[in-house]
Write an enzyme that holds these catalytic residues in place. Structure first.
Site, PDB file in Angstrom:
ATOM      1  N   GLY A  74       0.810  -1.210   0.000  1.00 47.82           N
ATOM      2  CA  GLY A  74       0.000   0.000   0.000  1.00 47.82           C
ATOM      3  C   GLY A  74       0.846   1.264   0.000  1.00 47.82           C
ATOM      4  O   GLY A  74       0.538   2.230  -0.713  1.00 47.82           O
ATOM      5  N   ASN A 154      -7.749   4.728   8.753  1.00 46.62           N
ATOM      6  CA  ASN A 154      -7.237   3.531   9.419  1.00 46.62           C
ATOM      7  C   ASN A 154      -7.328   3.597  10.933  1.00 46.62           C
ATOM      8  O   ASN A 154      -7.359   2.575  11.601  1.00 46.62           O
ATOM      9  CB  ASN A 154      -5.793   3.258   8.990  1.00 46.62           C
ATOM     10  CG  ASN A 154      -4.926   4.491   9.015  1.00 46.62           C
ATOM     11  OD1 ASN A 154      -5.237   5.489   8.359  1.00 46.62           O
ATOM     12  ND2 ASN A 154      -3.868   4.446   9.776  1.00 46.62           N
ATOM     13  N   GLN A 182      -7.858   0.550   3.706  1.00 43.34           N
ATOM     14  CA  GLN A 182      -8.760   0.052   4.754  1.00 43.34           C
ATOM     15  C   GLN A 182     -10.165  -0.233   4.230  1.00 43.34           C
ATOM     16  O   GLN A 182     -10.938  -0.937   4.881  1.00 43.34           O
ATOM     17  CB  GLN A 182      -8.857   1.063   5.905  1.00 43.34           C
ATOM     18  CG  GLN A 182      -7.575   1.250   6.694  1.00 43.34           C
ATOM     19  CD  GLN A 182      -7.183   0.030   7.518  1.00 43.34           C
ATOM     20  OE1 GLN A 182      -8.018  -0.804   7.876  1.00 43.34           O
ATOM     21  NE2 GLN A 182      -5.904  -0.091   7.817  1.00 43.34           N
ATOM     22  N   THR A 240      11.342  -8.639 -11.844  1.00 41.76           N
ATOM     23  CA  THR A 240      10.617  -9.909 -11.890  1.00 41.76           C
ATOM     24  C   THR A 240       9.524  -9.908 -10.833  1.00 41.76           C
ATOM     25  O   THR A 240       9.761  -9.548  -9.681  1.00 41.76           O
ATOM     26  CB  THR A 240      11.600 -11.078 -11.666  1.00 41.76           C
ATOM     27  OG1 THR A 240      12.602 -10.989 -12.680  1.00 41.76           O
ATOM     28  CG2 THR A 240      10.901 -12.419 -11.766  1.00 41.76           C
ATOM     29  N   CYS A 328       4.424   6.587  21.983  1.00 41.04           N
ATOM     30  CA  CYS A 328       5.275   5.393  22.039  1.00 41.04           C
ATOM     31  C   CYS A 328       5.132   4.448  20.843  1.00 41.04           C
ATOM     32  O   CYS A 328       6.131   4.049  20.269  1.00 41.04           O
ATOM     33  CB  CYS A 328       5.063   4.585  23.310  1.00 41.04           C
ATOM     34  SG  CYS A 328       5.261   5.590  24.773  1.00 41.04           S
TER      35      CYS A 328
HETATM   36  C1  LIG Z   1      -1.698  -0.145   6.104  1.00 43.46           C
HETATM   37  C2  LIG Z   1      -2.008   1.075   5.358  1.00 43.46           C
HETATM   38  C3  LIG Z   1      -1.139   1.561   4.361  1.00 43.46           C
HETATM   39  C4  LIG Z   1       0.175   0.910   4.063  1.00 43.46           C
HETATM   40  O1  LIG Z   1       0.057  -0.339   3.428  1.00 43.46           O
HETATM   41  P1  LIG Z   1       1.329  -1.314   3.451  1.00 43.46           P
HETATM   42  O2  LIG Z   1       0.937  -2.427   2.535  1.00 43.46           O
HETATM   43  O3  LIG Z   1       1.495  -1.760   4.868  1.00 43.46           O
HETATM   44  O4  LIG Z   1       2.479  -0.533   2.934  1.00 43.46           O
HETATM   45  C5  LIG Z   1      -1.504   2.704   3.682  1.00 43.46           C
HETATM   46  N1  LIG Z   1      -2.659   3.325   3.939  1.00 43.46           N
HETATM   47  C6  LIG Z   1      -3.511   2.907   4.870  1.00 43.46           C
HETATM   48  C7  LIG Z   1      -4.792   3.645   5.103  1.00 43.46           C
HETATM   49  C8  LIG Z   1      -3.215   1.764   5.616  1.00 43.46           C
HETATM   50  O5  LIG Z   1      -4.070   1.362   6.561  1.00 43.46           O
END
Ligand SMILES: *Cc1c(COP(=O)(O)O)cnc(C)c1O
Length: 397
Positions: A74, A154, A182, A240, A328
């Site tokens: 993502g 998220n 999400q 690849t 944290c």
């Molecule tokens: C988890 C998340 C990402 C990042 O995706 P990854 O595959 O962990 O790099 C980006 N945007 C949102 C809203 C996410 O919850």
């Protein structure tokens, strides 16, 4: 330590690979190891597996297969969408509009672009985490080239008015990207109906493997290539292919689509039971995010007089995995930018807890959380001088 039950309630962070996904992936680590660019049958077999995954991803969003590009997750899809569109459209303008509650994969990319001559407007959100579409309209300028607004948040689960935003962007001839990491698997998505030009998703949030994602790009979008090299992904992202992971993502997206309606219905029930259960059992709590326009799997609550970190550690001791928007976790003392953006005072933001549900969760999990959480909150509050003061010094636990 032996616990009565293990409850994984951090599905917004990641999810376990579905057994059917793993089963489809495994042969691509062993007997089906061919390079998809090779012309003999072993290679063609791998190529066909990628094509099948691409078809499945396309079908899930109402896109065409040649609009689907596999990425390394993502974050990569978000980076590619923003930097790729920004640099390829520099002749048209340098202004980008996003929101203050995006994932860091968007926010930090925007900060990078600001250091390189782009201008970024960060839209505020209301107390529920919702973008105001009228404000969006007002912020659009002649040099605006891209709008990037997340589908669903998220942390607090708020779902944005994507259809309205897409309509505005299309009318103005501005590219619209959405981080749907999400939302995929929790909300039905049709990129054509919603006028989405670019969309990011990630495998591991929907019971696929980690390190693989998709960038959907509408045909004709002007964007720079991401990785230069071979001809993979139509020469736009060379290298690849991660065949097994792509196969896994394809299967995960197919499963998510097949079960979407029942999934949403079941998880909404569990979510609301959890929210109501917490509100009934614990005082001084607040629900963060929108009461109804929220992801079916997201519960985010603040507990006054408590540190989110202590809450997480105590929950972990009874087998419950969750997350917090407090300090944290991010290695900083500042609470989450999302909780700040919806206007929470620092103390309230520090006492926040995110419980994100998934297919793997059951009614019994919810009952277990509702049984374990109240005494933990009581115990932690008994240690808080502010809470004792609130109770007139007569706390006795
Ligand atoms: C988890 C998340 C990402 C990042 O995706 P990854 O595959 O962990 O790099 C980006 N945007 C949102 C809203 C996410 O919850």
């Amino acid at each position: 330590m032996k616990v009565a039950r293990n409850v994984y309630a951090d599905n917004a962070a990641t999810t376990p690979v579905h057994p059917e996904v793993l089963e489809e992936m495994l042969p691509y680590f062993s007997e089906k190891f061919g390079n998809p660019s090779s012309i003999y049958s072993l290679g063609r077999e791998a190529k066909e597996a990628i094509d099948k995954a691409r078809d499945r991803a396309a079908k899930a969003f109402g896109a065409h297969a040649d609009e689907i590009y596999f990425t390394g997750g993502g974050s990569e899809a978000d980076n590619w969408a923003l930097k790729g569109v920004a640099y390829a459209n520099r002749d048209r303008g340098n202004h980008i509009i996003t929101t203050s509650i995006e994932h860091h994969a968007i926010l930090h990319t925007c900060e990078y672009l600001e250091e390189h001559g782009f201008e970024v407007t960060y839209l505020d959100v209301d107390e529920y985490g919702m973008v105001d579409v009228d404000r969006l309209r007002e912020e659009i300028k002649d040099n605006t080239i891209l709008i990037s607004i997340m589908f669903a948040n998220n942390e607090i689960g708020t779902i944005q008015p994507i259809e309205e935003i897409g309509k505005i962007a299309r009318e103005k001839g501005i590219y619209f990207h959405t981080d749907a990491v999400q939302a995929v698997g929790n909300v039905p998505i049709d990129v054509k109906k919603l006028n989405i030009d670019l969309l990011s998703m990630s495998g591991h949030k929907i019971r696929g493997p980690k390190g693989v994602g998709v960038l959907y790009m509408r045909k004709g979008v002007k964007i720079h290539n991401l990785i230069h090299g071979g001809a993979q992904e139509k020469k736009r992202r060379a290298g690849t292919e991660n065949v097994a992971s792509i196969v896994g993502l394809g299967k995960a997206i197919e499963l998510a689509g097949r079960n979407l309606e029942t999934h949403v219905q079941r998880l909404t029930g569990l979510r609301d039971k959890l929210i109501k259960g917490i509100q009934d059992r614990i005082e001084h709590v607040r629900l963060n995010g929108h009461p109804t326009k929220r992801l079916c799997n997201n519960v985010n609550m603040s507990f006054e007089f408590i540190e989110g970190e202590s809450l997480l550690l105590s929950l972990d001791m009874v087998g419950i995995s969750a997350s917090s928007g407090s300090a944290c976790t991010s290695g900083s003392l500042d609470p989450s930018h999302v909780l700040m953006a919806i206007g929470l005072p620092h103390e309230t933001a520090h006492g926040s807890l995110r419980l994100s549900l998934g297919d793997i969760n059951t009614e019994e999990d919810i009952e277990y959380i509702l049984e374990q959480l109240p005494p933990i909150v009581d115990r932690l509050r008994a240690l808080s001088p502010l809470f004792i003061q609130e109770k007139g010094g007569k706390i006795n636990v």
